[in-house]
Scaffold this motif. Structure first.
Motif: not given
Lengths: 227, 221
Positions: A29, A33, A36-37, A104, A107, A156, A159-160, A163
């Motif tokens: 995760s 994250t 992806s971020c 990814c 996300i 964020v 996203a987490f 994930s």
């Protein structure tokens, strides 16, 4: 009731397998994250603040990809990394790394879209103000990020959250292998199917605790920043 | 110095700005007047490089600083807003302290800029621009949200800055008093074109066009 007591004892005893599953979940995760971020937020800022040809198409594409079913993402990544696939020579199928790749894929579109919606509101006025003060493109982009940091923190966290809760794609490309690619969500599914409700319940409780802890840390960061 | 030639800005079929020639010399203060939608802000945005012209050229010498009509306060204290805006960090604290005094922002120095009123925000926005030493200032209705006292403070600060730096200023305004107090020269825009230009006294006494006469009459009221 017996299941709940057993779940609590697993938690207090810190079962080795449980710890290993938590470790894999957090590692996967965190990197999903992070990647992806790191890719999605700058892309979202660019999409939100700039006008260019093809912007609408890109927005439609990322919007569509937001709704990509996890198993489909998993299937695509599986086909890419399977033995005879284009990336099969890397031998990455059924590893945590390939699970991160699949995540990814799911996300990044979410991060791009959410960032774009956040930035679109004030980016043009911020850019104009920054331009008037003689700031370059990089400083302007940093200013936009900094002025929207509270909203971006929510991006964020989303996203987490996505994930850590994802099951379909990671199960397909990770294979849910014990001591290797088993994460909390896939373990919960397996243990539930086996009728081992206490283990599944213990994992569920930990999943909730992790989400809660991440939210508390984020809230503390925001509070600290406001002071 | 700023030299504009054959400048056009169009949106689809609509021409919003059409200026054949305009020059602003070093140290000159040019006031741009005209009704809403006459192209005043568009002209400043093009010179500042915020938007691109559809045709024509803008040649400028030296560094330009621009105060947009809707300048955004940054989520920092008033003092940090000023310091952050300074490109040259040398003596920035002294300049910040001068501007805090000059714009009556001293008591608000440690307050978050997002909590300021509209007029206070505009004083801060001007202060941020004046933190830098430019060769030309572009000010888009710099005192439109300020009360009388605030407006006077801002005007004084602009005049002090101009006297110290000798920069050129292009300023838009709806206030005849402000135009008279500042302008070495005024241009009046009507639907994107220069309808009248000259010194403030010339323009107020004898506008050349019927539109100019009507506009000046409204100003006199």
């Amino acid at each position: 009731m017996a299941n709940i007591t057993e779940a609590l004892s697993l938690l207090t005893e810190m079962d080795t397998e449980l710890l290993q599953i938590i470790g894999v979940t957090l590692r996967m995760s965190f990197f999903s994250t992070l990647i992806s971020c790191l890719t999605g937020i700058p892309s979202g800022v660019l999409l939100g603040k700039s006008s260019f040809k093809g912007k609408r198409t890109i927005k439609k594409l990322t919007g569509t990809l937001m709704g990509l079913p996890p198993v489909v993402a998993g299937l695509i990544v599986y086909m890419l990394f399977t033995k005879h696939g284009p990336l099969g020579s890397l031998g990455m199928l059924f590893t945590v790394e390939v699970m991160v790749v699949a995540q990814c894929m799911l996300i990044i579109p979410v991060v791009i879209n959410l960032t774009e919606s956040v930035v679109r509101i004030n980016a043009s006025r911020l850019s104009e103000t920054a331009k008037g003060l003689g700031m370059g493109k990089a400083k302007t982009a940093l200013l936009i990020l900094s002025e929207n940091k509270h909203s971006l923190l929510s991006v964020v966290l989303t996203a987490f959250g996505r994930s850590v809760a994802e099951v379909g794609a990671v199960s397909l490309v990770g294979g849910n292998i014990q001591w290797k690619t088993r994460v909390m969500t896939t373990a919960i599914m397996l243990e539930t199917n086996k009728g081992n409700f206490s283990f599944a319940l213990a994992l569920g409780v930990i999943l909730l605790i992790i989400s809660f802890a991440v939210n508390i840390i984020a809230a503390m960061l925001v509070k600290e920043d406001k002071q | 110095m700023i030299e504009i030639k054959n400048l056009r800005k169009t949106y689809g079929d609509k021409t919003v700005l059409d200026i054949d020639s305009l020059t602003v010399k070093k140290g000159e203060i040019l006031v741009v007047a005209g009704p809403n939608g006459s192209g005043k802000s568009t002209l400043l945005k093009i010179i500042a490089g915020v938007i691109k012209a559809s045709e024509g050229t803008v040649v400028s010498e030296g560094e330009i600083f621009y105060l947009p009509q809707q300048s955004v306060p940054f989520a920092k204290t008033v003092r940090r807003n000023l310091l952050f805006a300074a490109k040259d960090k040398l003596n920035a604290k002294e300049r910040c302290s001068t501007l805090l005094n000059e714009l009556a922002l001293n008591e608000l120095a440690d307050k978050n800029a997002l909590a300021l009123s509209g007029g206070e925000c505009q004083r801060l926005a001007l202060g941020r621009v004046l933190m830098n030493k430019g060769d030309c200032l572009l000010l888009d209705e710099p005192t439109s949200a300020a009360d009388i006292e605030g407006g006077e403070l801002m005007e004084k600060a602009i005049k002090r800055y101009q006297a110290q730096t000798g920069c050129a200023i292009i300023m838009t305004t709806h206030s005849p008093a402000q135009a008279l107090s500042f302008a070495h020269r005024i241009i009046m825009l009507n639907r994107g074109t220069i309808a009248e230009q000259g010194s403030a006294s010339e323009l107020l006494a004898e506008p050349e066009t019927d539109w100019g006469k009507k506009f000046v009459d409204m100003w006199k009221i």
